[in-house]
Design a protein around this motif. Structure first.
Motif, short mmCIF file in Angstrom:
data_model
loop_
_atom_site.label_atom_id
_atom_site.label_comp_id
_atom_site.label_asym_id
_atom_site.label_seq_id
_atom_site.Cartn_x
_atom_site.Cartn_y
_atom_site.Cartn_z
N LEU A 1 0.83 -1.20 0.00
CA LEU A 1 0.00 0.00 0.00
C LEU A 1 0.87 1.26 0.00
O LEU A 1 0.51 2.27 -0.61
N CYS B 1 -5.40 -0.50 5.82
CA CYS B 1 -6.12 0.67 5.32
C CYS B 1 -6.06 1.83 6.32
O CYS B 1 -5.92 2.99 5.94
N LEU C 1 -9.56 3.94 -0.19
CA LEU C 1 -9.25 2.86 0.74
C LEU C 1 -10.49 2.05 1.10
O LEU C 1 -10.39 0.84 1.39
#
Length: 430
Positions: free
Chosen positions: A6, A41, A62
């Motif tokens: 991420l 997230c 997200l």
């Protein structure tokens, strides 16, 4: 791993869908539940907000990534619900939401707030000792909680500016550590394994801190070298003292753990080790000699750090490769299963325990042939129970059954952490 994916996705301007991160988060949710998606997230979201990305873009992107990662969990959950029905649904809600808000039907790993701090300190042993020693060499009079400024508001603003001005990777590391740690300080249920996700990130910070000390030529490495070399020599010396029967059994006294500790020591005395294991036993001595040689030669702090690392590595290899397996083999409830099978060679044996306590290990070695005494309500057979449940058991069933004590162990069960009693029982005729 998925947090790093991420982070790379953010570095590329949040373009497209980070499929690798989605797949890894999906695996995380199937393993540990929704937190496998929530944590990544949450951490990258906080990072993006601090870096100036708008809340709307951060949340929507997200949220979509999180939903994608939850699809496999949703499919599994639906299939499990078809089989388990409402009881499964209740269990899932209790384990995931009830555990967090403290509304479980039973007390599960309830620990105070300071438990997480002790977990981190103990979890980084023995490096905790190096960090502790280094604190004495810091110039505390030059350190301030807040930077200098004309007003409190201005000083707080400088703190915020300093946070945002960190390198992206440094900021992300701090966010992951703090966010997950704070998250697990909220629920009453606290376990050391919950904090495992932050250890790789903490390792980076500790390595950076040690590198900074190394560049300053701090004395902490010389002191630590002496300490860890001594620990390596001490561990080996104690082992050979036990091996040569130089330590009497009476040293353990007659306390609660005496029989168990004597069994541990006797295992170290009598166990036959292979050549490879003897080489592992000698490793800490080799590491200690090399490290002390570096100190005597007044080697650089970098060399001393490598020596300390070698000592730590050899200590763990010796402990995990020889000492702990030898000791834990004695502690295992395999011995209890063998004692039971001497009385009941085959078939079912009952256990008298409550909802939260089970003879898990014993039942494993008995091929899952143990049944709950209270639920089955049998007429005859054999039952095992913890010594602290003896009084309750006799009070409840002495009038119903003819009871004969078969054995009472002198060692403690690793599951129930107490000695174990076996009774032969037959239902009395009315």
């Amino acid at each position: 791993m998925y947090k790093r994916q991420l982070f790379r996705w953010d570095e590329k301007g949040c373009k497209g869908i980070p499929w690798t991160a989605v797949v890894l988060m999906a695996c995380g949710t199937l393993t540990k539940g929704p937190v496998g998606s929530i944590f990544p997230c949450m951490c990258i979201g906080i990072y993006q907000l601090i870096r100036g990305r708008s809340f709307g873009k951060t949340f929507l992107s997200l949220f979509g990534i999180g939903l994608l990662s939850l699809i496999p969990l949703g499919i599994w959950f639906y299939a499990a619900w078809l089989q388990g029905g409402q009881p499964f649904m209740d269990l899932m809600l209790e384990e995931n939401t009830g555990r967090f808000v403290g509304k479980m039907s039973y007390p599960s790993h309830h620990n105070p707030l300071w438990y997480n701090f002790l977990t981190i300190i103990w979890g980084w042993t023995p490096w905790t000792l190096v960090l502790l020693i280094s604190l004495f060499g810091l110039k505390w009079n030059e350190m301030h909680l807040l930077p200098a400024g004309n007003s409190f508001t201005g000083r707080i603003r400088k703190v915020w500016d300093n946070i945002r001005s960190q390198s992206p990777i440094q900021l992300f590391i701090w966010i992951v550590i703090i966010a997950i740690f704070v998250f697990y300080c909220i629920p009453k249920s606290k376990r050391s394994v919950y904090l495992l996700p932050i250890y790789p990130f903490m390792a980076v910070l500790i390595a950076q801190y040690l590198e900074a000390l190394m560049q300053k030529g701090a004395k902490v490495f010389k002191i630590s070298a002496y300490i860890f070399a001594s620990l390596c020599l001490l561990l080996t010396a104690v082992f050979f003292a036990v091996r040569c029967q130089m330590i009497p059994d009476s040293i353990w006294g007659n306390g609660r753990h005496a029989a168990e500790n004597i069994a541990f020591m006797q295992a170290l005395e009598s166990t036959s080790f292979s050549i490879s294991k003897w080489l592992i036993i000698v490793l800490p001595v080799v590491a200690a000699i090399c490290t002390l040689r570096l100190v005597i030669k007044k080697s650089s702090t970098g060399s001393l750090l490598y020596g300390i690392t070698g000592c730590v590595l050899c200590l763990f290899v010796a402990l995990d490769g020889v000492y702990q397996p030898t000791i834990l083999a004695v502690k295992s409830d395999k011995h209890l299963a063998e004692d039971i099978r001497k009385q009941v060679p085959e078939g079912v044996v009952y256990s008298y325990t409550d909802r939260m306590i089970r003879f898990y290990c014993t039942n494993y070695y008995m091929n899952n042939q143990m049944r709950n005494f209270t639920l089955e309500n049998p007429q005859e057979g054999y039952v095992i129970l913890s010594a602290n449940a003896q009084e309750e058991f006799l009070k409840n069933y002495n009038a119903k059954y003819q009871l004969e004590e078969v054995f009472h162990t002198d060692y403690r069960s690793c599951d129930l952490r107490n000695t174990v009693i076996m009774y032969k029982f037959n239902e009395k005729r009315k």
